[in-house]
Design an enzyme around this catalytic site. Structure first.
Site, mmCIF file in Angstrom:
data_model
loop_
_atom_site.group_PDB
_atom_site.id
_atom_site.type_symbol
_atom_site.label_atom_id
_atom_site.label_comp_id
_atom_site.label_asym_id
_atom_site.label_seq_id
_atom_site.Cartn_x
_atom_site.Cartn_y
_atom_site.Cartn_z
ATOM 1 N N ASP A 15 4.803 4.065 3.810
ATOM 2 C CA ASP A 15 5.955 3.315 4.346
ATOM 3 C C ASP A 15 7.157 4.169 4.797
ATOM 4 O O ASP A 15 8.306 3.837 4.456
ATOM 5 C CB ASP A 15 6.434 2.281 3.317
ATOM 6 C CG ASP A 15 5.387 1.215 3.009
ATOM 7 O OD1 ASP A 15 4.257 1.328 3.508
ATOM 8 O OD2 ASP A 15 5.703 0.282 2.251
ATOM 9 N N LYS A 102 0.296 -3.732 5.840
ATOM 10 C CA LYS A 102 0.205 -4.592 4.642
ATOM 11 C C LYS A 102 1.362 -5.574 4.616
ATOM 12 O O LYS A 102 2.378 -5.345 5.278
ATOM 13 C CB LYS A 102 0.187 -3.741 3.371
ATOM 14 C CG LYS A 102 1.461 -2.925 3.201
ATOM 15 C CD LYS A 102 1.391 -2.017 1.979
ATOM 16 C CE LYS A 102 2.592 -1.100 1.923
ATOM 17 N NZ LYS A 102 3.887 -1.799 1.827
ATOM 18 N N CYS A 141 6.463 0.625 -3.505
ATOM 19 C CA CYS A 141 5.168 0.785 -2.840
ATOM 20 C C CYS A 141 4.441 2.064 -3.236
ATOM 21 O O CYS A 141 3.220 2.075 -3.311
ATOM 22 C CB CYS A 141 5.333 0.639 -1.336
ATOM 23 S SG CYS A 141 5.681 -1.085 -0.893
HETATM 24 C C1 VGL Z 1 8.967 -1.828 -0.236
HETATM 25 C C2 VGL Z 1 10.455 -3.375 -1.062
HETATM 26 C C3 VGL Z 1 9.985 -4.328 -0.188
HETATM 27 C C4 VGL Z 1 8.421 -0.424 -0.265
HETATM 28 C C5 VGL Z 1 8.478 -2.776 0.636
HETATM 29 O O1 VGL Z 1 7.862 0.036 0.756
HETATM 30 O O2 VGL Z 1 8.550 0.255 -1.309
HETATM 31 N N1 VGL Z 1 9.940 -2.139 -1.087
HETATM 32 N N2 VGL Z 1 9.001 -4.017 0.666
#
Ligand code: VGL
Ligand code: ZN
Length: 196
Positions: A15, A102, A141
């Protein structure tokens, strides 16, 4: 610790998207600082012909994790927006790389790159036994991807020099790291890799 990358190893970059940068919709403090160290790992895996997997949060605009739709987060990483793109300096190899989206259906969230994706089967069909994991965010994540990998039977290497956390509560990232290590993850930094 000294460690050698073999043909059973894959890299998972979690991410590294604009909305998780300090200027983004769901800012991770110093989130941009993971790009340079991750690029070193990515180029090394590319050089060794090992696969690199890039996960991305890829939400519809009315996603269940968003405030106003039952969730706790500001809208972030909405599909096909600037905020959902990878950081512009993240190095993406031309070959032997995979993008794993995702959290892409409205009613499900996924903190783990394995949840609702084909990541496990892509790793298995390539004979991967061990995954190296870095990126954002340590306490969401990254944590869930590492724990997911361990539960699926992979060895997990946590890239301590290429992760940053949200820290909604101070200390969350530290706790997440302790938890990952207690479940069997091995923490390393780039200098500990032998064949670089
Ligand atoms: C994430 C909060 C909400 C992450 C993704 O990538 O860690 N954190 N969505
Ligand atoms: Zn999300």
């Amino acid at each position: 610790m000294k460690l050698k990358i073999t043909d059973k190893d894959a890299l998972i970059v979690v991410d590294v998207q604009n909305d998780f940068m300090p200027w983004g919709a769901l800012p991770v403090p110093e989130g941009d600082k993971v790009v340079e160290p991750l690029n070193k790992y990515i180029k090394l895996f590319e050089k060794l012909s090992n696969p690199v997997f890039f996960t991305r949060d890829w939400h519809p605009e009315n996603h269940i994790s968003f405030k106003g739709y039952g969730g706790i987060w500001p809208p972030h990483c909405v599909q096909d927006t600037e905020g959902a793109k990878f950081h512009k300096d993240l190095y993406i190899p031309l070959d032997n790389k995979f993008i794993i989206s995702k959290g892409d259906s409205r009613d499900f969230d996924a903190y783990s790159g394995f949840q609702g994706t084909i990541l496990d089967s892509l790793l298995k069909e390539r004979g991967i036994k061990r995954v190296f994991v870095g990126g954002l965010a340590t306490d969401y994540c990254v944590k869930n991807t590492v724990l997911g990998a361990i539960n699926l039977g992979y060895e997990a290497i946590l890239l301590l020099d290429a992760i940053k956390g949200v820290d909604v509560r101070p200390g969350d990232s530290e706790k997440a790291i302790d938890l990952m290590l207690s479940k069997g993850a091995i923490g390393i930094t780039f200098q500990e890799i032998e064949n670089k």
